[in-house]
Motif scaffolding. Structure first.
Motif, PDB file in Angstrom:
ATOM      1  N   ARG A   1     -79.888 -29.248  31.963  1.00 50.26           N
ATOM      2  CA  ARG A   1     -80.164 -30.093  33.133  1.00 50.26           C
ATOM      3  C   ARG A   1     -78.991 -30.036  34.115  1.00 50.26           C
TER       4      ARG A   1
ATOM      5  N   ARG B   1     -79.196 -26.951  36.218  1.00 49.22           N
ATOM      6  CA  ARG B   1     -80.225 -27.042  37.252  1.00 49.22           C
ATOM      7  C   ARG B   1     -79.815 -27.998  38.378  1.00 49.22           C
TER       8      ARG B   1
ATOM      9  N   SER C   1     -77.396 -26.129  40.533  1.00 51.05           N
ATOM     10  CA  SER C   1     -78.142 -25.104  41.262  1.00 51.05           C
ATOM     11  C   SER C   1     -78.911 -25.707  42.430  1.00 51.05           C
TER      12      SER C   1
ATOM     13  N   GLU D   1     -79.091 -20.173  33.514  1.00 55.49           N
ATOM     14  CA  GLU D   1     -79.319 -21.617  33.513  1.00 55.49           C
ATOM     15  C   GLU D   1     -80.069 -22.025  32.243  1.00 55.49           C
TER      16      GLU D   1
END
Length: 220
Positions: free
Chosen positions: A140, A143, A146, A137
């Protein structure tokens, strides 16, 4: 107890395979290309191999982890269409060519540039490479996806653990390693060695890559 702590405890008691989740999708990619001779790199205990058997004439599984390769070899010992080799991709016969090559959570264990170059050379004319991989990762968007996976993971774990089989559980014992390259770094290398590869960020900390080798004699 914090929410993340609860998630971690729940996930630990309801494990499921993020790799096997993509098995049906991978099979569709192989089938749609009409591939009959398939190489599964890092085949683990053979869950993807088992899914591919009805659609392929010949499947070779490479698995460098000796104990894991032994499980796969015993599993398919009576199937003449399947060959399990306890060796890494780097030690393959350079003369072998395949109509489809699959890798699931394997590429991040290998040297990226050399492996992409080798995979491209191992494809037959018009062959298809299908990768479901792990990435580091770094953005943005990474994330955000995720976070969505983090929320969905317990639900999937609850469903999957009610339906899993001994083969499902055994498949989660293969060695793991953290991803080194970001999705941007993977895409940059693919542009060099797998031109035209289609790369997508996926749920559950994975990405997909599909590359079709040019057919011999095709106009450029």
């Amino acid at each position: 107890m914090h929410f993340i702590d609860w998630l971690n405890r729940f996930n630990a008691t309801h494990p499921w395979s993020h790799n096997d989740f993509y098995g049906p999708w991978i099979v569709r990619q192989v089938r749609s290309r009409g591939a009959r001779k398939v190489l599964d790199v890092g085949c683990g205990t053979g869950n993807l191999v088992a899914r591919l058997i009805p659609w392929a004439d010949s499947i070779t599984g490479l698995e460098p982890h000796t104990a894991t390769a032994r499980i796969a070899a015993e599993r398919f010992a009576s199937n003449e269409a399947v060959e399990i080799r306890p060796e890494p991709f780097e030690q393959r016969d350079p003369g072998d060519r395949f109509e489809a090559i699959t890798l699931v959570a394997v590429l991040h264990h290998l040297p990226l540039q050399a492996s992409m170059k080798g995979l491209a050379s191992a494809l037959d004319s018009g062959g298809r490479l299908v990768i479901v991989g792990c990435y580091r990762e770094s953005t943005r968007a990474d994330r955000l996806v995720s976070f969505g996976a983090l929320l969905l993971n317990p639900m999937m774990g609850l469903i999957k653990t009610l339906r899993d089989t001994p083969a499902d559980r055994e498949g989660m014992t293969a060695p793991t390693a953290p991803a080194r390259e970001s999705l941007a770094e993977i895409a940059a290398e693919a542009a060099l060695f797998l031109p035209g590869a289609r790369i997508r960020r996926r749920l559950f900390w994975r990405y997909s890559l599909v590359y079709d080798a040019p057919r011999r004699g095709a106009l450029s």
